[in-house]
Design a protein around this motif. Structure first.
Motif, mmCIF file in Angstrom:
data_model
loop_
_atom_site.group_PDB
_atom_site.id
_atom_site.type_symbol
_atom_site.label_atom_id
_atom_site.label_comp_id
_atom_site.label_asym_id
_atom_site.label_seq_id
_atom_site.Cartn_x
_atom_site.Cartn_y
_atom_site.Cartn_z
ATOM 1 N N PHE A 199 0.822 -1.220 0.000
ATOM 2 C CA PHE A 199 0.000 0.000 0.000
ATOM 3 C C PHE A 199 0.855 1.269 0.000
ATOM 4 C CE2 PHE A 199 -2.225 3.395 2.234
ATOM 5 C CZ PHE A 199 -3.442 3.422 1.577
ATOM 6 N N VAL A 200 1.802 1.349 0.933
ATOM 7 C CA VAL A 200 2.544 2.604 1.115
ATOM 8 C C VAL A 200 3.355 2.989 -0.126
ATOM 9 C CG1 VAL A 200 4.261 3.820 2.511
ATOM 10 C CG2 VAL A 200 2.552 2.388 3.617
ATOM 11 N N PRO A 201 4.195 2.090 -0.666
ATOM 12 C CA PRO A 201 4.999 2.535 -1.830
ATOM 13 C C PRO A 201 4.151 2.846 -3.058
ATOM 14 C CG PRO A 201 5.325 0.183 -1.436
ATOM 15 C CD PRO A 201 4.542 0.716 -0.276
ATOM 16 N N ILE A 202 3.096 2.081 -3.289
ATOM 17 C CA ILE A 202 2.314 2.284 -4.509
ATOM 18 C C ILE A 202 1.427 3.530 -4.391
ATOM 19 C CG2 ILE A 202 0.587 1.266 -6.055
ATOM 20 C CD1 ILE A 202 1.755 -1.477 -5.384
ATOM 21 N N VAL A 203 0.723 3.648 -3.274
ATOM 22 C CA VAL A 203 -0.172 4.810 -3.123
ATOM 23 C C VAL A 203 0.640 6.109 -3.063
ATOM 24 C CG1 VAL A 203 -1.864 5.922 -1.602
ATOM 25 C CG2 VAL A 203 -2.037 3.488 -2.075
ATOM 26 N N SER A 204 1.805 6.060 -2.421
ATOM 27 C CA SER A 204 2.597 7.298 -2.346
ATOM 28 C C SER A 204 3.163 7.690 -3.711
ATOM 29 C CB SER A 204 3.737 7.156 -1.325
ATOM 30 O OG SER A 204 4.650 6.174 -1.740
ATOM 31 N N VAL A 220 12.532 9.944 3.574
ATOM 32 C CA VAL A 220 11.691 8.781 3.900
ATOM 33 C C VAL A 220 11.356 8.022 2.617
ATOM 34 C CG1 VAL A 220 9.491 8.010 4.890
ATOM 35 C CG2 VAL A 220 10.731 9.881 5.950
ATOM 36 N N GLN A 221 11.037 8.766 1.550
ATOM 37 C CA GLN A 221 10.686 8.130 0.278
ATOM 38 C C GLN A 221 11.868 7.303 -0.253
ATOM 39 O OE1 GLN A 221 7.484 9.519 -1.432
ATOM 40 N NE2 GLN A 221 7.563 7.451 -2.244
ATOM 41 N N LEU A 222 13.060 7.874 -0.138
ATOM 42 C CA LEU A 222 14.261 7.167 -0.603
ATOM 43 C C LEU A 222 14.499 5.902 0.220
ATOM 44 C CD1 LEU A 222 16.841 7.248 -2.406
ATOM 45 C CD2 LEU A 222 17.939 8.559 -0.586
ATOM 46 N N LEU A 223 14.438 6.055 1.536
ATOM 47 C CA LEU A 223 14.643 4.893 2.412
ATOM 48 C C LEU A 223 13.537 3.850 2.219
ATOM 49 C CD1 LEU A 223 15.763 6.649 5.718
ATOM 50 C CD2 LEU A 223 17.175 5.272 4.207
ATOM 51 N N LEU A 224 12.320 4.344 1.968
ATOM 52 C CA LEU A 224 11.197 3.427 1.723
ATOM 53 C C LEU A 224 11.484 2.563 0.498
ATOM 54 C CD1 LEU A 224 8.210 2.516 2.235
ATOM 55 C CD2 LEU A 224 7.515 4.364 0.718
ATOM 56 N N GLY A 225 11.987 3.205 -0.564
ATOM 57 C CA GLY A 225 12.327 2.468 -1.787
ATOM 58 C C GLY A 225 13.363 1.387 -1.517
ATOM 59 N N ALA A 265 7.876 -0.659 -7.609
ATOM 60 C CA ALA A 265 7.407 0.383 -6.675
ATOM 61 C C ALA A 265 8.582 0.932 -5.866
ATOM 62 C CB ALA A 265 6.334 -0.180 -5.749
ATOM 63 N N GLY A 266 9.502 0.033 -5.484
ATOM 64 C CA GLY A 266 10.681 0.458 -4.723
ATOM 65 C C GLY A 266 11.563 1.382 -5.541
ATOM 66 N N LEU A 267 11.772 1.022 -6.822
ATOM 67 C CA LEU A 267 12.595 1.864 -7.706
ATOM 68 C C LEU A 267 11.945 3.234 -7.898
ATOM 69 C CD1 LEU A 267 13.707 -0.756 -10.408
ATOM 70 C CD2 LEU A 267 15.165 0.379 -8.707
ATOM 71 N N ARG A 268 10.618 3.218 -8.052
ATOM 72 C CA ARG A 268 9.905 4.495 -8.226
ATOM 73 C C ARG A 268 10.047 5.373 -6.980
ATOM 74 N NH1 ARG A 268 5.743 4.647 -12.158
ATOM 75 N NH2 ARG A 268 4.683 6.127 -10.810
ATOM 76 N N SER A 269 10.004 4.732 -5.805
ATOM 77 C CA SER A 269 10.169 5.480 -4.559
ATOM 78 C C SER A 269 11.564 6.101 -4.483
ATOM 79 C CB SER A 269 9.965 4.561 -3.355
ATOM 80 O OG SER A 269 8.630 4.532 -2.975
ATOM 81 N N ILE A 270 12.560 5.307 -4.891
ATOM 82 C CA ILE A 270 13.944 5.815 -4.857
ATOM 83 C C ILE A 270 14.077 7.011 -5.802
ATOM 84 C CG2 ILE A 270 16.338 5.266 -5.496
ATOM 85 C CD1 ILE A 270 15.784 2.405 -4.421
ATOM 86 N N ILE A 271 13.515 6.863 -7.017
ATOM 87 C CA ILE A 271 13.593 7.946 -8.012
ATOM 88 C C ILE A 271 12.892 9.204 -7.466
ATOM 89 C CG2 ILE A 271 12.740 8.664 -10.295
ATOM 90 C CD1 ILE A 271 13.179 5.665 -11.140
#
Lengths: 138, 318
Positions: free
Chosen positions: B71-76, B142-147, B307-313
């Motif tokens: 939920f978190v990585p995709i919705v964010s 947080v977004q980077l670490l989340l990824g 989703a993780g890569l998108r969060s990192i980007i």
């Protein structure tokens, strides 16, 4: 694993008490969540902050939004509960207290079984959750 | 055989593909096509979130992962909501799933209160610390670490094995002192399974770190709880999965209160997410016997990597 053929395993009394309380609390919580949200989005009661205002600021950090809007947070809603958004928020608050309600209910059962160690662990867990609930941890 | 295989593939395609296609869309495509500030469109986002959460609920059950971790990585990445509110909603998604499944798992002896309490006590303290740390950090960090966390979780899910009934020689001192052991009836073998655990001290340390990560990113922690309980401590797989939910219901509640106090829980986001995931989970449970869950799990792992890569980007501001 070791096993023998049997229809049912023996389950601790304390676990059954926890399950019964959780069953009731989670059902009440889900009913409150559904009812509260319908009251909120259908605007059946007045709102403290309009849905449009919330939607216009939901891209901001929570701290920034809170500087601009007074959306319910913590226990602030208690002062003025009869609003649609507050009732929906209350349903989330209730759900977030479910585990604590269950734990409080099993402490006497642990004590009744003279299991002081687990009564203490459960009490410590309640204290940690209570610290979060009353805002000490925040 | 081939016809049966095709039948199993249809539900997979119907549930996983929409989510997969969404993931491959350019970043912020949805968010930019519907202006979040426009007063008339709030309900479109709420409806989209509910529909997305519904599919997520189906997929997460079929893949055997908690809804919160997806939920978190995709919705964010795809919705206009700030990460603060997504994490607040993510915790409630994980929490409500654990609460609704809890009673029946406790009554069957699959979720074990005595096993969960010491672990959740440690984990709830650290999840509060994680939530405070997560809300203090910049959103990009947080977004980077989340990824990074999501890709690591995907790697753990790929690598970590599972053991139905691990062999446990002798319980450790803590497990013996606390009387952590149990039994449950296993209908597939028509036997009562007796179990005990070992390596409790290491498990307690790991649950501290798992709680911190769960609180920081607003995710459920079944991806880590289950391998620690099953592979490290030696709980049978079903006990590990069920007890993980019980731990999560306490850790998630502790962290959720930090988000509640910081005003990071909006009913407008949290409720459709909770409702969608719970409804989807019920449908997913019914589809469980008709779907090749191994294939779904692989697709979900791929989704998590994307989703993780998108969060990192996004976290790097690229």
């Amino acid at each position: 694993m070791s096993g023998k053929k049997r229809e049912k395993a023996e389950i601790d009394q304390v676990q059954l008490v926890y399950a019964s309380v959780l069953d009731v609390v989670s059902h009440i919580g889900m009913a409150l969540i559904a009812a509260g949200f319908l009251i909120y989005v259908l605007k059946l009661l007045p709102l403290t902050v309009s849905i449009e205002d919330v939607a216009a600021h939901w891209h901001m950090r929570a701290a920034e939004m809170n500087r601009i809007l007074t959306v319910p947070s913590g226990w602030s809603w208690v002062q003025d509960p009869l609003h649609g958004d507050v009732l929906s928020y209350f349903s989330i608050v209730f759900l977030s207290m479910a585990a604590m309600i269950c734990l409080v209910s099993v402490i006497p059962v642990f004590l009744g079984e003279k299991n002081r160690t687990y009564a203490l662990i459960a009490l410590l867990q309640v204290i940690v959750l209570a610290a979060a609930v009353v805002g000490i941890a925040s | 055989m081939r016809a049966a295989g095709s039948n199993k593939l249809v539900p997979v395609l119907c549930t996983v593909l929409p989510a997969f296609i969404m993931l491959l869309l350019p970043p912020d495509l949805l968010a930019s096509s519907l202006p979040s500030a426009a007063p008339t469109v709030w309900w479109i986002w709420v409806l989209l979130l509910f529909v997305f959460s519904f599919f997520l609920g189906i997929v997460s059950v079929l893949a055997g992962v908690g809804g919160g971790v997806l939920f978190v990585p995709i919705v964010s990445s795809f919705f206009p909501f700030h990460l603060d509110f997504v994490r607040g909603a993510g915790l409630l998604v994980a929490l409500s799933g654990a609460l609704s499944a809890g009673p029946s798992l406790l009554r069957k002896g699959l979720a074990d209160l005595k096993l969960s309490l010491p672990l959740s006590l440690i984990g709830s303290v650290s999840s509060i610390a994680g939530a405070i740390a997560g809300l203090m950090m910049s959103a990009d960090s947080v977004q980077l670490l989340l990824g990074i966390a999501i890709i690591s979780i995907a790697a753990i899910m790929m690598k970590a094995g599972k053991s139905g009934y691990p062999e446990v020689g002798e319980s450790d001192v803590i497990a013996k002192a606390l009387g952590i052991s149990g039994s449950y009836y296993e209908p597939t073998i028509d036997e009562t399974v007796n179990w005990k655990v070992h390596r409790t001290p290491i498990g307690l340390v790991l649950f501290f770190f798992i709680g911190f990560i769960g609180g920081m990113f607003g995710m459920g922690a079944g991806w880590a709880n289950v391998p620690v309980l099953n592979l490290l401590m030696g709980a049978p797989l079903k006990v590990a999965v069920a007890t993980s939910g019980l731990v999560l219901s306490m850790n998630g509640a502790a962290a959720a209160w930090i988000y509640l106090y910081k005003g990071a829980v909006l009913p407008l986001i949290a409720v459709p997410a909770v409702g969608g995931v719970m409804l989807g989970s019920k449908i997913g449970a019914r589809m469980l016997t008709k779907v090749n869950t191994g294939s779904v799990r692989i697709v979900v792992i791929v989704m998590m990597v994307i989703a993780g890569l998108r969060s990192i980007i996004k976290g790097m501001g690229l």
